[in-house]
Design an enzyme around this catalytic site. Structure first.
Site, PDB file in Angstrom:
ATOM      1  N   CYS A 122      -4.784  -0.459  -8.349  1.00  0.00           N
ATOM      2  CA  CYS A 122      -3.608  -1.131  -7.804  1.00  0.00           C
ATOM      3  C   CYS A 122      -3.591  -2.574  -8.290  1.00  0.00           C
ATOM      4  CB  CYS A 122      -3.621  -1.092  -6.273  1.00  0.00           C
ATOM      5  SG  CYS A 122      -4.992  -2.013  -5.544  1.00  0.00           S
ATOM      6  N   CYS A 137      -6.594  -4.805  -7.620  1.00  0.00           N
ATOM      7  CA  CYS A 137      -7.711  -4.712  -8.559  1.00  0.00           C
ATOM      8  C   CYS A 137      -7.508  -5.696  -9.708  1.00  0.00           C
ATOM      9  CB  CYS A 137      -7.816  -3.300  -9.128  1.00  0.00           C
ATOM     10  SG  CYS A 137      -7.860  -1.967  -7.921  1.00  0.00           S
ATOM     11  N   CYS A 141      -3.515  -5.465   2.131  1.00  0.00           N
ATOM     12  CA  CYS A 141      -3.550  -4.512   1.017  1.00  0.00           C
ATOM     13  C   CYS A 141      -2.208  -3.814   0.835  1.00  0.00           C
ATOM     14  CB  CYS A 141      -4.641  -3.484   1.263  1.00  0.00           C
ATOM     15  SG  CYS A 141      -5.418  -2.897  -0.236  1.00  0.00           S
ATOM     16  N   ASP A 143      29.052  -4.288 -26.343  1.00  0.00           N
ATOM     17  CA  ASP A 143      29.421  -4.362 -27.747  1.00  0.00           C
ATOM     18  C   ASP A 143      30.281  -3.121 -28.029  1.00  0.00           C
ATOM     19  OD1 ASP A 143      29.344  -4.738 -30.563  1.00  0.00           O
ATOM     20  OD2 ASP A 143      27.587  -3.444 -30.687  1.00  0.00           O
ATOM     21  N   ASP A 201      -4.274   0.026   8.841  1.00  0.00           N
ATOM     22  CA  ASP A 201      -4.250  -0.575   7.510  1.00  0.00           C
ATOM     23  C   ASP A 201      -4.213   0.501   6.440  1.00  0.00           C
ATOM     24  OD1 ASP A 201      -4.659  -2.867   5.594  1.00  0.00           O
ATOM     25  OD2 ASP A 201      -6.428  -1.664   5.146  1.00  0.00           O
TER      26      ASP A 201
END
Length: 765
Positions: free
Chosen positions: A21, A24, A418, A460, A742
């Site tokens: 993640c 890290c 986290c 364009d 968590d």
């Protein structure tokens, strides 16, 4: 003074096992940047790579590897990367002088010699992130199940110890307490080792450190059972995070698997099988019916239907023959082909797509950078609050120390950010993967955020709203015969990659007109082309520019007017100051262009066509498509138009990637049309590889879905924190609920982000 050559910093890369993640990557970046002589640190969670510049006179490679492995990661050195100029969060555009016709596109330059290697967008970073190590850092190798990894072994081991402790408590109550203490100490040991390694590297506020303090603190106040359970739940959360990271990587890994591992090379009339990764430019490979094409190249023999769905998403095979390009990963459906390799294996279309996605994943969005900054002061604040909760009630009010220390420990665990920190990069990584599979490339989170805010799309015309393959419909002889007019125009246009030039050359070939390429050929930005043919000065360009070089009589003016009234683009051929003739071309709108404009309007987005073509032809095409338009624009006029439109909101410019580079750069976000070409992939902020106009709406739809996903993730992460911070301080929830909340928030956020992997950007409902 310049560095001595022997001590000049080198660009080095490592494969880092276990980056699951953004936390890290933030930890590694923060730890490695503290080493002397280290700069331009770049990490990619998607590819698990670390790239940096290193002055080995100050720090050795071994010291870098030791610093990373000390945090609990594995390292394997990769081949050194060539040095790159640091880029920016908003990818650079090519601002080169791309001169050409007074139409929508200029003459393209050859970029085959440009260096677009894997670290083209490497940038210097001083944002250290939030300082959360990557936990149990071991990647799941390809072909290995999650339960065979070190993470799983830790979960199984701590789970077995916890079960044994509960059994001991039931059978021998006196022994049970010590069994929980033993289970906790064994389970927390690797966590504590990583925590202290991070602290030595200058990163004291980590989830490992919070875990270690909470577990050891719980043992001291007699909550051994909860301490052991917390360690186990923490390990479970890490396994779930690793599984989620592997799922995100798998979608990109699947792209790489499309390129065959071997190829049949023809040499001296015989074929031999070689590793596809060893193919060299110029080699001839044989591609049998049913085989995947092993390299980007040009067909030199054979005609066959080629399935390019891995590149463009289009399942209907395209019939291709000698001189046509073929892309690695495409499937040869009908007959044997011989292909000359034009791109090195590391630079084929699929490799570039994968590289761009990996680089984009490393380019952090503004929201992500804000959360990183928020987290840097958030964690110390949580630690300070926990200390206040532990000390204030006992010291000021005589409350029980054990009760308030317990609540402070729970507060430490619930305060871990986290889930909040991974809420943005997890969504962005999933969106980039989903987009790559659907032919929608966006170079990073900043591009996704900008695309989601788009309120106006400027297109364009040639090759974007139209097919980009015009054909010559009329040759009007005025001063010379038709074949001479065509020969003069072809001579000046020879060698140009402009679609209108190719149309003239194709008509010359069809009519059997011979010509000698002009000398002193030059492109005049926004006007046309000039050259010398048999000593005569020849100009080919729009009538309004040709009029300053040669007089137009009534016949010429009425002919040009009639052709433009028929929605055709007109080029005048002038020889030595005299008008030789007119050439009319027409480029039909793409089949899905009108539907794309309808989709954009349904999304509340305006569409505008910007073109250098004549006003009458442009008005006819714009009317048929239902878009606003501005015509007869020089390249700098397009930039001014973009800047004017930007005053009312974020503008997305969609062009061919290199010929509209100034306008693409001026827009809030530039998107290139193209099926995997260098131009489409390297120059803009994003690309739609299927060359479908409707994919512009799909790209915006994916960006909006991603930002909605990010907002939901942030709400979940902060909401759960707020609820359980209050309940922990008030004593309603304990340690195991804190760590479960968590972990739960992390799992919810990650699972929600992974929903984007299944998002179908093409669905309008």
């Amino acid at each position: 003074m310049p560095a001595h050559p022997e001590t000049e910093p080198k660009i080095l890369s490592w494969k880092v096992g276990g980056m699951d993640c953004a936390s890290c990557a933030a930890t590694i970046r923060s730890a490695v940047e503290r080493l002397p002589g280290v700069g331009n640190v770049q990490l990619s969670v998607m590819s698990e790579t670390l790239t940096l510049s290193l002055d080995e006179a100050q720090t050795s490679r071994a010291a870098v590897e030791q610093r990373v492995s000390g945090l609990g990661y594995t390292t394997a050195a990769l081949a050194s990367a060539p040095a790159r100029k640091p880029g920016h969060d908003h990818p650079d555009h090519d601002h080169g002088c791309c001169s050409g016709h007074d139409h929508d596109r200029h003459h393209a330059h050859d970029h085959s010699g440009h260096d677009h290697g894997p670290h083209r967008h490497a940038r210097e970073s001083h944002d250290h992130g939030h300082g959360l190590p990557g936990h149990v850092h071991e990647a799941t190798p390809v072909g290995m199940s999650w339960y065979q990894t070190g993470k799983a072994r830790l979960v199984i081991g701590t789970g077995a110890l916890l079960a044994a402790a509960w059994a001991a408590k039931l059978l021998w109550p006196a022994v049970g307490h010590w069994a929980f203490i033993l289970a906790c100490l064994i389970g927390v040991a690797p966590v504590a080792r990583r925590a202290f390694a991070a602290a030595r590297a200058g990163i004291p506020f980590t989830i490992e450190m919070l875990m270690t303090i909470a577990a050891i603190g719980a043992l001291f106040i007699g909550a051994a059972e909860e301490a052991a359970l917390v360690v186990f739940l923490f390990a479970v959360g890490e396994v779930l995070e690793g599984v989620a990271a592997d799922r995100a990587r798998a979608s990109i890994r699947a792209l790489g698997d499309l390129v065959p591992k071997t190829a049949l090379v023809e040499e001296n009339g015989a074929t031999r099988q070689v590793d596809a990764a060893s193919l060299r430019i110029g080699q001839i490979v044989l591609v049998r019916p049913g085989d995947r094409i092993p390299a980007d190249g040009e067909i030199v023999d054979g005609t066959s239907g080629i399935d390019e769905s891995p590149i463009t998403g289009e399942s209907v095979p395209k019939t291709k023959g000698v001189g046509d390009p073929a892309y690695a990963g495409s499937v040869n459906r009908e007959a044997a082909l011989r292909l000359r390799v034009e791109k090195a294996p590391e630079d084929n279309t699929i490799a570039r797509i994968i590289r761009l996605v990996e680089e984009a994943e490393a380019a952090r969005a503004p929201t992500e950078r804000f959360i990183d900054r928020f987290s840097r002061w958030y964690m110390p604040a949580v630690v300070g609050l926990a200390l206040l909760v532990a000390l204030a009630p006992p010291l000021l009010f005589g409350a029980a120390w054990s009760v308030w220390i317990y609540r402070a420990l729970a507060l430490l665990l619930i305060g871990c950010p986290c889930a909040l920190v991974i809420s943005v990069p997890a969504s962005i990584a999933a969106a980039l993967s989903a987009g790559a599979r659907q032919g929608l490339l966006m170079k990073g989170g900043v591009v996704i955020e900008t695309a989601a805010k788009t309120g106006l799309v400027a297109f364009d015309k040639t090759g974007t709203l139209t097919q980009g393959a015009p054909r010559v419909t009329d040759v009007v002889a005025l001063g010379r015969d038709e074949r001479a007019v065509l020969a003069l125009a072809a001579a000046v246009e020879a060698g140009s990659a402009h679609p209108l030039a190719e149309a003239v050359l194709e008509r010359a070939r069809t009519d059997g007109v011979t010509f000698t390429p002009a000398t002193e050929a030059a492109a005049l930005a926004g006007q046309g082309v000039t050259g010398k043919v048999d000593g005569q000065a020849v100009f080919v360009g729009a009538p309004r520019h040709a009029a300053s070089r040669a007089p137009f009589d009534e016949t010429a003016l009425s002919a040009a007017d009639a052709l433009e009234s028929a929605e055709k683009t007109v080029a005048a051929v002038v020889v030595d100051g005299a008008l030789a003739g007119l050439i009319a071309l027409r480029d039909e709108p793409r089949e899905d262009a009108a539907a794309a404009v309808v989709e954009l309007k349904a999304m509340g987005i305006r569409a505008v066509m910007l073109t250098g073509d004549n006003a009458r032809t442009s008005a006819a095409i714009a009317g048929a498509l239902g878009v606003e338009h501005e015509a007869e624009l020089m390249p700098d006029d397009k930039v001014s138009a973009i800047q004017g439109l930007a005053r009312s909101g974020t503008v997305m410019m969609v062009g061919d990637g290199i010929n509209d580079a100034p306008a693409l750069a001026a827009a809030g976000i530039g998107i290139a049309m193209g099926s995997g070409t260098d131009v489409a992939l390297e120059t803009a902020d994003g690309a739609v590889l299927k060359s479908r106009v409707r994919d512009v709406a799909a790209l915006i739809r994916l960006a909006r879905a991603t930002m909605g996903n990010i907002r939901a993730n942030i709400t979940v992460a902060l909401g759960l924190k707020a609820v359980f911070l209050v309940t922990s301080v008030l004593g309603y929830t304990g340690l195991w609920i804190a760590i479960l909340a968590d972990t739960g928030a992390t799992v919810i956020v990650t699972a929600n982000a992974l929903r984007l992997l299944r998002f179908d950007a093409g669905k309008t409902g």
